[in-house]
Write an enzyme that holds these catalytic residues in place. Structure first.
Site, short mmCIF file in Angstrom:
data_model
loop_
_atom_site.label_atom_id
_atom_site.label_comp_id
_atom_site.label_asym_id
_atom_site.label_seq_id
_atom_site.Cartn_x
_atom_site.Cartn_y
_atom_site.Cartn_z
N CYS A 84 -8.04 -2.37 -3.89
CA CYS A 84 -6.66 -2.07 -4.21
C CYS A 84 -6.07 -3.43 -4.09
CB CYS A 84 -6.27 -1.32 -3.13
SG CYS A 84 -6.19 0.49 -3.37
N CYS A 103 0.81 -1.38 0.03
CA CYS A 103 -0.01 -0.06 -0.13
C CYS A 103 0.93 1.45 -0.04
CB CYS A 103 -0.99 0.05 1.24
SG CYS A 103 -1.78 -1.49 1.61
#
Lengths: 112, 244
Positions: free
Chosen positions: B205, B160
């Site tokens: 994501c 991330c």
């Protein structure tokens, strides 16, 4: 309009007051998937078209605005139009989708 | 010795500060002017439809208890003010109450009534700063979230942090990378044509980096949400936000 009635969320914005003969902006957002009929579900079957096909706005029983919508209109449609109120009264909004589900909203206006 | 301690303390606080992007910038700053205009206007903001629906559900009895949210919590404008600022995984909390206290069948993840209630509750904190603190209760979750956030995974082998810490503000194809803050959730995404939860966005994501998506309600998602909440502390809540 015929059809089943269902409480769907809709948000209306009409000015509370207006001068006689003045155009007023009316805005309404309606929660609806506006399924185009062109999509397929995870089971591979076509998802049937279901859009709000007709929308109308009446002022004291007289239609002042209407719209016919199709597959090209986005989900959760937002309509923005003008009307002229000559007297105090109530705007009534009504719409119906391809599945026969109907929705209603209303808003009052004071004309001075 | 005192100098050394000061250096160590200073080093530790620097390391913590480096975990948060500086300056903190909400995702709304990275989105297009059209979505920004939608978010700023409560009539045009489609997320407000979910808020309206949530408001109705708030006072409708549910389950065998025959109680509504309002029967215990009263006026949401008072009782729920600030809740979204200090609570992570709002949807799960609501579902716990729904199943545990109202004795109703738990809502499915991402189901419309659950999202509507979450949007309504989060809306009561709009404008308040996010304030997820590192407390003894959530410390373990926060640290697991922090580790996950920095761990590479998926076929693209990305963490991330590589997008949202190291490269925010830059372009990834047509999109501008945001800092990845959760302060506008539940949010309306034009690509979803619906309001969705933070969990749904995090799963997207995972899919983007070609990793296996964690299930709704999984500990990984909960830990990431805790970390993201802590990381965004100070940003004003925008719920219901609007994004592309």
């Amino acid at each position: 309009m015929p059809g089943r009635e269902l409480t769907v969320a809709a948000r209306v914005s009409v000015p509370a007051t207006a001068k006689k003969g003045e155009p007023v902006e009316i805005r309404i957002a309606i929660q609806h998937p506006m399924e185009t009929g062109f999509r397929f579900g995870i089971d591979g079957r076509a998802i049937p078209k279901n859009v709000i096909n007709r929308f109308s706005c009446r002022f004291e029983g007289v239609e002042v605005f209407s719209a016919e919508m199709g597959s090209g209109i986005s989900a959760n449609p937002f309509l923005d139009f003008y009307a002229t109120a000559e007297k105090s009264g109530t705007f009534e909004f009504e719409w119906i989708d391809d599945a026969g589900v109907r929705g209603r909203e209303s808003a009052k206006i004071e004309v001075a | 010795m005192r100098l050394l301690v000061a250096t160590v303390v200073c080093g530790a606080s620097l390391a913590l500060a480096a975990d948060r992007p500086a300056p903190l910038r909400s995702g709304v700053e990275f989105t297009g002017s059209d979505a920004r205009a939608l978010q700023a206007d409560d009539v045009a903001n489609p997320g407000m439809l979910w808020v309206s629906r949530g408001e109705k559900l708030w006072s409708e009895p549910a389950g065998t208890s025959g109680k509504s949210c309002a029967d215990c919590h009263g006026d949401a404008a008072k009782s729920m003010k600030g809740v979204a600022a200090r609570t992570v995984h709002l949807e799960e909390r609501i579902n716990d109450c729904h199943a545990g206290r109202q004795d109703a069948r738990a809502f499915e993840p991402e189901s419309q009534p659950l999202l509507s209630l979450a949007a309504y509750v989060a809306y009561q904190s709009r404008g308040m700063p996010m304030a997820i603190e590192d407390t003894p209760q959530n410390h373990a979750s926060l640290e697991r979230g922090r580790a996950l956030y920095h761990r590479r995974s998926g076929q693209l082998n990305l963490a991330c942090s590589q997008c949202h810490d190291d490269n925010w503000g830059k372009k990834l194809a047509a999109e501008t990378l945001s800092q990845g803050h959760p302060n506008a959730f539940p949010e309306y995404r034009l690509s979803w044509e619906s309001v969705g939860s933070l969990a749904r966005r995090i799963r997207a994501c995972y899919s983007g980096i070609r990793a296996e998506m964690p299930e709704y309600g999984s500990p990984d998602l909960a830990d990431l949400e805790t970390y993201l909440g802590w990381r965004s502390s100070g940003l004003p809540i925008e719920s219901p936000g609007v994004r592309r």
